[in-house]
Design a protein around this motif. Sequence first.
Motif, PDB file in Angstrom:
ATOM      1  N   ILE B 184       0.840  -1.207   0.000  1.00  0.00           N
ATOM      2  CA  ILE B 184       0.000   0.000   0.000  1.00  0.00           C
ATOM      3  C   ILE B 184       0.874   1.257   0.000  1.00  0.00           C
ATOM      4  N   VAL B 185       1.891   1.262   0.849  1.00  0.00           N
ATOM      5  CA  VAL B 185       2.709   2.478   0.930  1.00  0.00           C
ATOM      6  C   VAL B 185       3.528   2.663  -0.347  1.00  0.00           C
ATOM      7  N   ALA B 186       3.857   1.565  -1.016  1.00  0.00           N
ATOM      8  CA  ALA B 186       4.595   1.684  -2.278  1.00  0.00           C
ATOM      9  C   ALA B 186       3.773   2.479  -3.288  1.00  0.00           C
ATOM     10  N   ASP B 187       2.476   2.177  -3.355  1.00  0.00           N
ATOM     11  CA  ASP B 187       1.611   2.929  -4.270  1.00  0.00           C
ATOM     12  C   ASP B 187       1.461   4.380  -3.810  1.00  0.00           C
ATOM     13  N   ARG B 188       1.475   4.561  -2.482  1.00  0.00           N
ATOM     14  CA  ARG B 188       1.336   5.919  -1.937  1.00  0.00           C
ATOM     15  C   ARG B 188       2.551   6.764  -2.318  1.00  0.00           C
ATOM     16  N   LEU B 189       3.732   6.151  -2.276  1.00  0.00           N
ATOM     17  CA  LEU B 189       4.939   6.888  -2.647  1.00  0.00           C
ATOM     18  C   LEU B 189       4.870   7.316  -4.110  1.00  0.00           C
ATOM     19  N   ARG B 190       4.273   6.448  -4.946  1.00  0.00           N
ATOM     20  CA  ARG B 190       4.114   6.810  -6.350  1.00  0.00           C
ATOM     21  C   ARG B 190       3.215   8.046  -6.468  1.00  0.00           C
ATOM     22  N   ASP B 191       2.117   8.062  -5.688  1.00  0.00           N
ATOM     23  CA  ASP B 191       1.212   9.223  -5.696  1.00  0.00           C
ATOM     24  C   ASP B 191       1.955  10.486  -5.263  1.00  0.00           C
ATOM     25  N   ILE B 192       2.754  10.340  -4.194  1.00  0.00           N
ATOM     26  CA  ILE B 192       3.478  11.499  -3.676  1.00  0.00           C
ATOM     27  C   ILE B 192       4.447  12.009  -4.744  1.00  0.00           C
ATOM     28  N   GLY B 193       5.113  11.068  -5.413  1.00  0.00           N
ATOM     29  CA  GLY B 193       6.018  11.438  -6.494  1.00  0.00           C
ATOM     30  C   GLY B 193       5.285  12.177  -7.600  1.00  0.00           C
ATOM     31  N   GLN B 194       4.114  11.651  -7.960  1.00  0.00           N
ATOM     32  CA  GLN B 194       3.325  12.274  -9.032  1.00  0.00           C
ATOM     33  C   GLN B 194       2.874  13.681  -8.670  1.00  0.00           C
ATOM     34  N   SER B 195       2.661  13.914  -7.381  1.00  0.00           N
ATOM     35  CA  SER B 195       2.166  15.234  -6.959  1.00  0.00           C
ATOM     36  C   SER B 195       3.231  16.302  -7.196  1.00  0.00           C
ATOM     37  N   GLY B 196       4.474  15.907  -7.271  1.00  0.00           N
ATOM     38  CA  GLY B 196       5.547  16.868  -7.477  1.00  0.00           C
ATOM     39  C   GLY B 196       5.982  17.551  -6.190  1.00  0.00           C
ATOM     40  N   ALA B 197       5.454  17.107  -5.045  1.00  0.00           N
ATOM     41  CA  ALA B 197       5.773  17.766  -3.776  1.00  0.00           C
ATOM     42  C   ALA B 197       7.195  17.444  -3.340  1.00  0.00           C
ATOM     43  N   GLU B 198       7.803  18.397  -2.633  1.00  0.00           N
ATOM     44  CA  GLU B 198       9.101  18.095  -2.029  1.00  0.00           C
ATOM     45  C   GLU B 198       8.955  17.804  -0.537  1.00  0.00           C
ATOM     46  N   VAL B 199       7.767  18.130  -0.005  1.00  0.00           N
ATOM     47  CA  VAL B 199       7.474  17.809   1.391  1.00  0.00           C
ATOM     48  C   VAL B 199       6.085  17.181   1.452  1.00  0.00           C
ATOM     49  N   VAL B 200       5.981  16.052   2.157  1.00  0.00           N
ATOM     50  CA  VAL B 200       4.662  15.480   2.401  1.00  0.00           C
ATOM     51  C   VAL B 200       4.387  15.628   3.890  1.00  0.00           C
ATOM     52  N   CYS B 201       3.210  16.146   4.226  1.00  0.00           N
ATOM     53  CA  CYS B 201       2.917  16.280   5.649  1.00  0.00           C
ATOM     54  C   CYS B 201       1.600  15.595   5.989  1.00  0.00           C
ATOM     55  N   ALA B 202       1.413  15.315   7.270  1.00  0.00           N
ATOM     56  CA  ALA B 202       0.224  14.632   7.751  1.00  0.00           C
ATOM     57  C   ALA B 202      -0.065  15.100   9.165  1.00  0.00           C
ATOM     58  N   SER B 203      -1.200  14.677   9.710  1.00  0.00           N
ATOM     59  CA  SER B 203      -1.589  15.105  11.063  1.00  0.00           C
ATOM     60  C   SER B 203      -1.321  14.022  12.097  1.00  0.00           C
ATOM     61  N   ASP B 204      -0.481  13.077  11.751  1.00  0.00           N
ATOM     62  CA  ASP B 204      -0.237  11.979  12.677  1.00  0.00           C
ATOM     63  C   ASP B 204       1.142  11.396  12.405  1.00  0.00           C
ATOM     64  N   ASP B 205       1.960  11.293  13.446  1.00  0.00           N
ATOM     65  CA  ASP B 205       3.301  10.742  13.262  1.00  0.00           C
ATOM     66  C   ASP B 205       3.277   9.258  12.916  1.00  0.00           C
ATOM     67  N   ALA B 206       2.160   8.583  13.181  1.00  0.00           N
ATOM     68  CA  ALA B 206       2.077   7.172  12.825  1.00  0.00           C
ATOM     69  C   ALA B 206       2.110   7.018  11.303  1.00  0.00           C
ATOM     70  N   CYS B 207       1.281   7.803  10.598  1.00  0.00           N
ATOM     71  CA  CYS B 207       1.302   7.775   9.128  1.00  0.00           C
ATOM     72  C   CYS B 207       2.690   8.144   8.638  1.00  0.00           C
ATOM     73  N   LEU B 208       3.299   9.128   9.308  1.00  0.00           N
ATOM     74  CA  LEU B 208       4.593   9.629   8.844  1.00  0.00           C
ATOM     75  C   LEU B 208       5.718   8.632   9.111  1.00  0.00           C
ATOM     76  N   THR B 209       5.553   7.800  10.157  1.00  0.00           N
ATOM     77  CA  THR B 209       6.542   6.748  10.381  1.00  0.00           C
ATOM     78  C   THR B 209       6.553   5.802   9.192  1.00  0.00           C
ATOM     79  N   GLN B 210       5.359   5.482   8.713  1.00  0.00           N
ATOM     80  CA  GLN B 210       5.212   4.577   7.568  1.00  0.00           C
ATOM     81  C   GLN B 210       5.777   5.222   6.297  1.00  0.00           C
ATOM     82  N   ILE B 211       5.331   6.431   6.019  1.00  0.00           N
ATOM     83  CA  ILE B 211       5.735   7.075   4.767  1.00  0.00           C
ATOM     84  C   ILE B 211       7.227   7.410   4.778  1.00  0.00           C
TER      85      ILE B 211
END
Lengths: 499, 244
Positions: B184-211
């Motif tokens: 699941i996270v592998a596909d998420r990284l692809r999405d993040i890459g596609q977004s063109g972002a240089e920073v990905v942020c979230a409201s929970d360190d648990a999600c961020l530990t994974q990403i």
Amino acid sequence: MPRPTHQRLPWAQLLRRGAERRPPGPPRFADVARETLEDTRSRRLRAEAGARLRARRARGRAEEPAWEAMRAEAGEARERALADLEHHLLSFEKAAETRGTRVHWARDPAEVRGIVTDLVVGTGARDAVLTSSATLRETGVARALAGAGVRPHESALADLIAALADDPPTAESRASGRHDRARARETLLRHLPGAPSDLPDDPVVLVEAARDHLRDRLLETAVAITGANFLVAETGSVVLMETEGNARMAATSADTLIVVAGIDKIVASRSDLGVLLRTWSRSATGDPLVPVVTEWGGPDRDGDGPRDVHVVLVDAGRSRALAAPAGRDALRCVHCTACLDVCPVFERVGARPYGSVRPGPIGAALTPLLEGTATARTASLPFASTLCGACADVCPVGVDVPEVLLELRARVVDERRANPVPTPESVAMRSAEWVLGDERRYAAAQATAIRWARLLARAGRIRRLPGLLGRWTEARDLPAPPTEPFRAWWRRRRAADGR
Amino acid sequence: MRIGLFVACVTDSLFPATARATLHLLERLGHQVLFPQGQTCCGQVHHTSGYRREAMTLAARFADVFSGCDLVVTPSASCAAMVRRAYPRFATRDPAVARAPRVLELTEFLVDVADTVDVGAYFPYRVTYQPTCQAPRSPRGDERPLRLLRAVRGLELVELPRAGECCGFGGAFAWKNADTSVAIVADRLRDIGQSGAEVVCASDDACLTQISGALSRLRGAVRALHIAEVLAATEAGPAPAGGR
């Protein structure tokens, strides 16, 4: 090459030995998922199909301004039916028999197979047409008929292909993503009598070929066996919803119609039906109403439909599931499959790891409720979810799937508490509770953990964790924890402020 | 109003910068914040792993530790959800749990209670936001973090494809179903890459530990930061360059 640090630690070996202990029975979700993840072709097909279906449903829901109110109403209709199930079932039996339908009661799949086989053999028919139904697959009717010398014919396209390919009846085929057009062509070519060898893999032509084959079966059949979407207690009628229309065609041309339905399919009245048909359709295909909706009121007296209609009411764990509040929530399910197509887990692993006729998030909830949690497979299902809640957001009858899964997780853990030898996980969780029960113990354990973690780190990253924790670092790093946790920083700052 | 800060165990140990950023941000906006030192854990890990009995003990402790606060703010959306969703059920069996005050996730507090959308932040990067599935209210359609990010000076907010999808963490799921979690996270990284972002942020360190864990293993060119770190950054005090 130096060995990884954790292999030198005896406690890590102990932890790992614990992790390798497997309860008996069929494989756990994670074990099968590891295999199905390898099937990249199916993953891609599921992802594409999922995206298409999500878009269709989103369009459909956008056409329903009162969607949330409809969902609430549909949920209440299901709740009403299940809250007084016994009463409604008896009403259904009475109303159905008044109209000439015979009602049979089956406690378990074996009784279903016995009743259906006796009924079919009693008609003297050598062939029977089966329509797509999770309950039919759950109870193994097709195989039982074959064993009794009756040829079962699958009528839904996906089921036909699965049956021809002799796939085990494990899952809702539409959602299982196991047959792309190339595979479907191959299967039809190999097994369909009279299929031309130059059969193209054009879906339209494939459907046409299968349809020619099916149409003859449907028109010739003397016995049709179907599932049901709803059983109306008030009228004793059976409601079937389809996209292909095979069930209506088979049942109309047959002399005998046998409906096999779970007792949970009851709705109290026809006035409850409207909202359910509508929310079901929007959730299944996105359409305002699926193409074919049939309500069977009973045997036909004008010779234009089945002369004999039987309804087999199946318990098979449902009354047991209903005894708990979580079971009553989950059994509201109307099997629309909307939750499958939004589930990040199902999209990656497909139907097979769920090991039952009901895959996806609702399957992970329903299967342990119906079958219990004694086997490794059923005990692993409540944990096969990230609890992201996408399923609950789309459910047309408001099943809070994550809550049901949490309830089942607690049940699995509580059952294991009785074991004489605790699992490593249980030791870890109970130790953690003790540590977290006091801030000084917590701070001390934290300091130790930080020290150890920093020893494992290289250049700020931990690439390999010991024991049970190692599953994390198979494919992910963990940052080295900073030396000073927040609480220590807070104390230091407060001391500096002289507060 | 006495505002308590609750810092989840993952944040406290692995990402203390998140908690410091939360504190700085709240203080900068003029809120006085207490950190009750008896706090340990809300019980979420136990609860989602099936150890309900243990979770209830920790819930009762949480309720007691924070009983002196009118309101609790936490940079962990899933902990806030735990207190809001599970505690009322626990309270029917253990009345001590009912003493827990209202717990708000940071962006909820900022937008709903403090009524602040422009927090005076400066963060000159291209940023995308990963919604946290376990946020107290459904993340799909939760505009609060996006509204806060849009008001940050210098920040270019880019859309994350398949916005509502989970990162695959899921607590115990990340271990019990490690292969699926990684898929699941592998596909998420692809999405993040596609977004063109240089920073990905979230409201929970648990999600961020994974990403960030997956990004780090792959040596990805994207930084993962908690939204508190983005909102705490100003011209005078930029966010730490390293990220995670």
